[in-house]
Design a protein around this motif. Structure first.
Motif, short mmCIF file in Angstrom:
data_model
loop_
_atom_site.label_atom_id
_atom_site.label_comp_id
_atom_site.label_asym_id
_atom_site.label_seq_id
_atom_site.Cartn_x
_atom_site.Cartn_y
_atom_site.Cartn_z
N ALA A 96 0.86 -1.17 0.00
CA ALA A 96 0.00 0.00 0.00
C ALA A 96 0.90 1.23 0.00
N TYR A 97 0.42 2.37 0.50
CA TYR A 97 1.21 3.60 0.47
C TYR A 97 2.60 3.37 1.08
N GLY A 98 3.63 3.70 0.32
CA GLY A 98 4.99 3.60 0.81
C GLY A 98 5.60 2.22 0.78
N ALA A 99 4.81 1.20 0.44
CA ALA A 99 5.36 -0.15 0.30
C ALA A 99 5.98 -0.31 -1.08
N VAL A 100 6.78 -1.36 -1.25
CA VAL A 100 7.63 -1.48 -2.43
C VAL A 100 7.59 -2.89 -3.00
N GLU A 101 7.50 -2.96 -4.33
CA GLU A 101 7.93 -4.16 -5.04
C GLU A 101 9.28 -3.83 -5.67
N TRP A 102 10.29 -4.60 -5.32
CA TRP A 102 11.65 -4.43 -5.85
C TRP A 102 11.97 -5.65 -6.71
N MET A 103 12.44 -5.40 -7.91
CA MET A 103 12.87 -6.49 -8.78
C MET A 103 14.17 -6.11 -9.45
N ARG A 104 15.24 -6.79 -9.09
CA ARG A 104 16.52 -6.62 -9.79
C ARG A 104 16.55 -7.66 -10.90
N ALA A 105 16.32 -7.18 -12.13
CA ALA A 105 16.22 -8.10 -13.26
C ALA A 105 17.55 -8.75 -13.60
N GLY A 106 18.65 -8.01 -13.39
CA GLY A 106 19.97 -8.58 -13.64
C GLY A 106 20.07 -9.23 -15.00
N GLY A 107 20.46 -10.51 -15.02
CA GLY A 107 20.68 -11.20 -16.27
C GLY A 107 19.45 -11.54 -17.07
N GLY A 108 18.24 -11.41 -16.48
CA GLY A 108 17.04 -11.63 -17.27
C GLY A 108 15.89 -12.23 -16.49
N VAL A 109 14.70 -11.66 -16.65
CA VAL A 109 13.46 -12.18 -16.05
C VAL A 109 12.30 -11.90 -16.99
N TRP A 110 11.17 -12.55 -16.72
CA TRP A 110 9.87 -12.19 -17.29
C TRP A 110 8.94 -11.90 -16.12
N HIS A 111 8.11 -10.86 -16.27
CA HIS A 111 7.16 -10.55 -15.20
C HIS A 111 6.02 -9.71 -15.79
N GLY A 112 5.13 -9.25 -14.92
CA GLY A 112 4.05 -8.36 -15.35
C GLY A 112 2.72 -8.65 -14.70
N GLN A 113 2.57 -9.82 -14.07
CA GLN A 113 1.31 -10.17 -13.43
C GLN A 113 1.51 -10.73 -12.02
N GLU A 114 2.59 -10.31 -11.38
CA GLU A 114 2.85 -10.83 -10.04
C GLU A 114 2.04 -10.12 -8.96
N LEU A 115 1.39 -9.01 -9.30
CA LEU A 115 0.54 -8.28 -8.37
C LEU A 115 -0.91 -8.40 -8.82
N SER A 116 -1.82 -8.50 -7.86
CA SER A 116 -3.23 -8.60 -8.18
C SER A 116 -4.03 -7.62 -7.33
N ARG A 117 -5.30 -7.50 -7.66
CA ARG A 117 -6.15 -6.51 -7.01
C ARG A 117 -6.23 -6.74 -5.50
N GLY A 118 -6.16 -5.64 -4.75
CA GLY A 118 -6.32 -5.69 -3.31
C GLY A 118 -7.73 -5.29 -2.91
#
Length: 298
Positions: A96-118
């Motif tokens: 929520a406010y002030g919280a963080v999703e951090w992702m260090r992609a580095g050498g390679g990742v796929w993502h885009g749907q790891e978060l869902s409606r709260g």
């Protein structure tokens, strides 16, 4: 003047105010406004190379396709509403406010749907990309979901990356980068003195109006010149919520792929090869149903 700091502030006369030298409202993409890209303002502000201001609702939640990255870290911070995460490595919870999703992609990742409606129907926030140094840009992937209560607060500022008056963010970001989320009430003033060497600096406003020597409104991003403190004041209508970034400049080139940023052609080739390798594995992975973890292979 009210200064929201833990240390005795310097008087304004003892420091040089930084001035805004460029203002943009970015480019709109539906519910996403792209304020900065690696091919434009990112060259001036590196390691900060990309910034989106996003607004999603129940209808648009989940519309982001799964896509790859390499060479960067992404920092997603919410200014309104909440989202759920559900990850086999990180567990379950809410940002929520002030919280963080951090992702260090580095050498390679796929993502885009790891978060869902709260619980909330409306969600707004910023996604920032950081160009990684050569020793990390093709290195291991790292992800973290850090809830609001774990993020340090200094006066009106949440310490998203880096340190402020001895308070250190739990995010494992490279050194030499500060990123703060700030909310000022009506007419409240606040001063930020960046660490020595932090000559790359910007502010982006999510809501309200703030005076930084220039008046910035919701949706504005301003680039600061290279020296001195930054003074902020919310207008009388208040409150005003914004992010501030300052950093030691990234001394390397920005070599761009479609979803990747590296410091050399060789590093980009390695990152894109890993992305292709992971992409070939995606059909065998379970990327349907609930929120999808960041896909980084075996």
């Amino acid at each position: 003047m009210m200064l929201s700091t833990l240390a005795t502030p310097l008087p304004k006369s003892a420091i040089s105010d930084r001035r805004i030298v460029h203002i943009t409202r970015g480019r709109g993409h539906g519910d996403i406004v792209r304020l900065m890209s690696p091919s434009d303002l990112g060259e001036r502000l590196k390691p900060f190379v990309f910034l989106d201001l996003f607004h999603i609702n129940g209808q648009t939640m989940g519309g982001m396709p799964v896509h790859p990255h390499s060479g960067i870290a992404t920092v997603t911070v919410l200014v309104e509403g909440d989202l759920r995460y559900d990850d086999p490595e990180q567990g379950q919870g809410t940002i929520a406010y002030g919280a963080v999703e951090w992702m260090r992609a580095g050498g390679g990742v796929w993502h885009g749907q790891e978060l869902s409606r709260g619980e909330s129907s409306q969600v707004r926030g910023f996604q920032l990309w950081i160009a990684l140094p050569p020793e990390l840009e093709n290195g291991p992937v790292e992800t973290a979901y850090i809830e609001t209560k774990a993020m340090p607060q200094v006066g009106p500022a949440k310490v998203i990356l880096g340190t402020l008056h001895g308070a250190r963010s739990p995010v494992n970001a490279p050194d030499g980068i500060n990123y703060l989320l700030v909310t000022l009430q009506a007419n409240e003033e606040w001063t930020y003195q960046p660490p020595v060497g932090h000559s790359a600096a910007f502010v982006a406003v999510a809501s309200g109006t703030v005076d930084v020597g220039s008046t910035l409104h919701a949706g504005d991003m301003g680039i600061f010149d290279q020296r001195g403190a930054m003074h902020f004041q919310a207008d009388e209508a208040g409150p005003s919520t914004f992010v501030v970034g300052s950093a030691i400049p990234h001394p390397h080139d920005l070599v761009l792929g479609y979803y990747s940023v590296h410091s050399s052609e060789d590093a980009l080739i390695r990152g894109e090869a890993r992305i292709a390798e992971l992409g070939a594995l995606l059909p065998q992975a379970d990327v349907t149903g609930r929120s999808v973890p960041v896909f980084k292979g075996a």
